[in-house]
Write an enzyme that holds these catalytic residues in place. Structure first.
Site, PDB file in Angstrom:
ATOM      1  N   GLU A 143      39.237   5.263   4.539  1.00  0.00           N
ATOM      2  CA  GLU A 143      38.599   5.351   6.032  1.00  0.00           C
ATOM      3  C   GLU A 143      39.652   4.766   7.071  1.00  0.00           C
ATOM      4  OE1 GLU A 143      36.132   7.223   7.082  1.00  0.00           O
ATOM      5  OE2 GLU A 143      36.063   8.052   5.153  1.00  0.00           O
ATOM      6  N   SER A 415     -28.149  -8.742   6.628  1.00  0.00           N
ATOM      7  CA  SER A 415     -28.519  -9.878   7.169  1.00  0.00           C
ATOM      8  C   SER A 415     -27.278 -10.806   7.609  1.00  0.00           C
ATOM      9  CB  SER A 415     -29.148 -10.765   6.020  1.00  0.00           C
ATOM     10  OG  SER A 415     -30.192 -10.075   5.665  1.00  0.00           O
TER      11      SER A 415
END
Length: 839
Positions: A143, A415
């Site tokens: 590259e 409850s």
């Protein structure tokens, strides 16, 4: 005219006037003379210029004139263009180090671990020191072979690439440097234009000025797209070879380095032959640069191209229900247009605790779900001090059903809601020792029933909470009122709609697990509530913080009320229905079970963490389980969490719990009619009474054993006085048994006076408390001695059972709805009452 001085002649005066006039004209003359110089120069210059174009040797016919004009014009144009180019690129390069792509969302846990990624994001990033040197060499060779020497743009490389491509008749080498490619990824799109290329080159130069070569390499190798959904070399190594980068061979490294120019074209999954050709070019280039010896290069080229495919790691996901919840919460914190531009979301999730929560839910369903008849379970844990959600499991299988039972399921809490009722009562100045008569009771057609279907007689609200007595809860609600109870519950964290019905005391209004758990956290945080949340920070695609948590705790109840309630809820765990949640350290909590055990709850807390568990079925079918299973699930999760957590004590209970000044105002419910029925004879036996008294004694013993942690040491009292403080308080009018002289009075002819608030009843001794409800006639001492020496005489007839107890109706009560007059189980005015048998 100048005045003539004495002794001055006329001629002298005229001469002076001439001198004065000449001095005035001198500046104007000098100005005209000065202006004439440039004018004359301009005339001579223009004449010269004109002569150059009209004379014998005309200037515009000479080549060097046009050459100079072109160079000068180009310089001017270049300067203007450069300024425009500078204005079109970003001033700073800081974004390079923090950039994420658009249309991505990365969700992280509290420790920074990625738990979900959406869109084209890099799953795993590496530091440049962690990337193998041979991998870096392969990318540089193919590259950007002059990477170490150029300053962002390699003009030699551009010329070389052009010649190589011309000779090959195809694009075999790119002219862009690695720095240019990084600039394109971060700042620009893939548009093919001269302007985009110029911007890319200029930005590459800026990046080189501000970042080191190692930083540029690190960011490029972590961001570059390598096909098949892989972003970065680490993800690509997994996708193509199912390996980490450290496990890659030289041919495999060359294969990855061959992909950037055309990831789909050179992919071995698409065209294996072309992929191998491209790989071999990379190997040859590595040899040319000197990274490989000829022997190494030839050996690598001779190696067959082999792959082992795996899905991208970015598709992996953890904490499914939590990440889904976070995605749903995002629009509350950032605008819609920002959601599509790439975000990093830092959450509050503790991954170790999340794993413990998932394991606890999995084990509960596998071990108990089938035989107890429930198919789903949910768990959530919250830090009560800041509201951060630390763990969330919304069901047993996210892929089967994405419904989150922590945040989306609305269920009756049973409850567990009594905690808010008794918190309201304590805040209103009612003592935990206040007694109520636990007996069959009907108010305005509504009849609550205890989960055990038994009654215990006179009992304090603290003991009623420990044993989850429903009748006492409803009577407490009448004394406190709907409005104060709902207001306290809302302040503590309940956001769902609560209905003003008698069954509110038993948890008839539907809520979700997240808000219930958060509301219990208010008690753990000494009365301060902080809104629960799972998002800590949000960063945009350039790493800028666009949201940060800023939730402030708000005082919901006073600190003393919170301490008293924690003291009461601790007894639920040590002596009551929540014993399965014991951890060997201070724990407070409450169980809850709705009608036919359709919902099984436990919500408990320590000072540092509050957790809630729900078990049940999505179709609301009854289960055969109990809330103790939910408590055991909570314990399994918390045991893992608190293993390395410091033990913290709860705040001490206030010394004074009687006659406390109220912090809220109770608003007693003005019911129309209330009846206390006769307790069945089977429940008035000696055994039932002794069991009730034994529970009270065990509760008192537990109080003494835990007093060092929960309550201050009190002075020693006589047994008579201690008993009177527990259940022996003055008896209220509406709770007193009727006298024998009023036994024949019918219930329909009750007195019209409104009853006063219930008060504890005072009894004479513990012997009378434990006596049977229907005692036999007492014998004298001589008779008992004779009976012991001889055969027992014939038994006397048993005394007549006591008359039913009742409560008078108020004088000016509001009319009851028609439905409540039709049947005892009819709903109250605001909303239907829950089944009366809920625990």
């Amino acid at each position: 005219m100048v005045p003539k001085p004495e002794g001055t002649s006329h001629s002298d005066v005229q001469q002076d006037e001439k001198k004065l006039s000449k001095s005035k004209r001198l500046p104007l003359t000098r100005f005209l003379q000065g202006a004439a110089v440039p004018l004359n120069g301009m005339k001579r210059l223009s004449g010269t210029v004109i002569e150059q174009f009209t004379g014998p040797r005309q200037l515009h016919r000479r080549y060097w004139f046009w050459l100079g004009l072109g160079v000068g014009g180009s310089a001017i144009a270049l300067g203007v263009g450069w300024q425009a180019l500078e204005a079109s690129v970003p001033d700073s390069t800081d974004n390079v180090l923090t950039y994420v792509r658009e249309d991505t969302v990365t969700i992280k846990a509290a420790d920074g671990a990625i738990i979900q990624q959406i869109g084209p994001a890099t799953r795993e990033t590496l530091k440049v020191q962690e990337i193998p040197e041979r991998l870096i060499q392969a990318f540089i060779a193919i590259e950007d072979r002059r990477f170490e020497n150029h300053h962002g743009v390699d003009f030699q490389g551009v010329l070389r690439a052009a010649l190589s491509n011309l000779q090959a008749g195809n694009v075999v080498e790119g002219g862009s440097t690695i720095t240019q490619q990084l600039a394109r990824i971060v700042y620009f799109d893939q548009e093919q234009s001269i302007m985009r290329k110029l911007k890319e080159m200029r930005m590459a130069q800026k990046i080189e000025e501000n970042l080191s070569k190692d930083q540029i390499l690190e960011r490029y190798l972590n961001l570059v797209y390598l096909g098949s959904g892989a972003y970065g070399v680490t993800d690509a190594a997994w996708v193509y070879f199912s390996k980490t980068v450290n496990q890659l061979t030289v041919p495999e490294i060359a294969m990855l380095a061959a992909l950037p120019p055309a990831p789909s074209e050179f992919s071995p999954f698409i065209n294996e032959k072309l992929a191998k050709q491209r790989r071999d070019i990379v190997l040859q280039r590595m040899q040319d640069v000197g990274y490989l010896t000829p022997a190494e290069a030839q050996a690598a080229i001779a190696t067959p191209l082999t792959t082992k495919r795996s899905n991208p790691k970015r598709l992996d996901r953890k904490a499914y229900y939590f990440t889904e919840y976070v995605q749903q919460e995002l629009p509350k914190y950032v605008p819609k247009d920002v959601l599509s531009k790439g975000l990093t979301v830092e959450t509050t999730l503790n991954m170790e605790w999340q794993a413990a929560a998932e394991e606890a839910i999995k084990d509960t369903i596998e071990e108990n779900g089938r035989w107890q008849g429930f198919k789903q379970a949910a768990l959530v844990a919250i830090d009560p001090r800041n509201g951060q959600i630390k763990a969330m499991v919304g069901g047993k299988d996210f892929y089967d059903q994405q419904f989150n039972r922590v945040t989306q399921a609305q269920r009756q809490p049973g409850s567990t809601f009594k905690t808010f009722l008794y918190t309201t009562a304590v805040a209103a100045g009612i003592s935990p020792n206040r007694g109520y008569l636990d007996a069959p009771y009907v108010v305005d057609g509504y009849e609550p029933k205890n989960y055990s279907e038994k009654f215990r007689g006179w009992i304090s609200i603290r003991d009623a909470l420990i044993s989850s007595i429903n009748v006492v809860a409803v009577k407490t609600l009448i004394d406190v009122g709907w409005e104060p109870t709902i207001e306290v519950a809302k302040k503590m964290g309940i956001e769902s709609k609560l209905h003003s019905t008698y069954s509110l005391a038993l948890g008839a209004s539907e809520v979700n697990l997240l808000e219930m758990t958060s509301a219990y956290g208010t008690l753990a945080a000494k009365g301060v509530h902080t809104k629960p949340h799972g998002i800590r920070r949000i960063l945009d695609q350039h790493g800028k913080v666009i949201y940060e948590e800023n939730f402030k705790g708000e005082r919901a109840i006073d600190e003393e009320t919170a301490a008293i309630m924690t003291w009461m809820l601790r007894s639920v765990v040590t002596n009551g229905t929540g014993r399965a949640a014991q951890l060997g350290r201070p724990v407070a909590g409450k169980t809850g079970t709705t009608d036919d055990a359709r919902d099984l709850w436990f919500i408990g807390y320590i000072p540092q963490l509050v957790g809630g568990v729900w078990l049940g079925n999505d179709d609301n079918k009854p289960t055969g389980g109990a809330s103790t299973t939910a408590a055991a699930t909570w314990r399994q999760f918390m045991k893992e969490v608190v293993e390395d957590m410091e033990v913290e004590a709860f705040p001490d209970r206030p010394d004074k719990i009687e006659g406390r000044k109220p912090t809220i105002e109770a608003k007693r419910i003005r019911f129309k009619r209330a009846i206390t029925k006769k307790v069945p004879d089977s429940e008035r036996s000696d055994r039932s009474e002794r069991s009730s008294e034994g529970t009270s004694r065990r509760s008192r013993r537990s109080d003494r054993t835990t007093r060092s942690e929960a309550t201050p040491v009190e002075p020693r009292r006589s047994s008579r006085r201690r008993r009177s403080e527990t259940v022996s308080q003055p008896q209220p009018q509406q709770e007193q048994p009727v006298r024998r002289s009023r036994r024949r009075q019918s219930v329909q002819n009750q007195a019209s006076n409104e009853p006063a608030p219930s008060q504890p009843v005072r009894r004479r001794s513990s012997r009378r408390e434990s006596a049977p409800s229907n005692p036999a006639p007492r014998q004298s001492a001589p008779a008992r001695r004779r009976a012991a020496q001889s055969a027992p005489p014939a038994p006397r007839p048993a005394a007549a059972p006591p008359a039913p107890k009742f409560e008078p109706a108020p004088v000016a009560a509001p009319p009851a709805p028609p439905a409540s007059r039709k049947a005892p189980s009819a709903p109250a005015p605001a909303a239907p009452d829950a089944p009366a048998s809920a625990e």
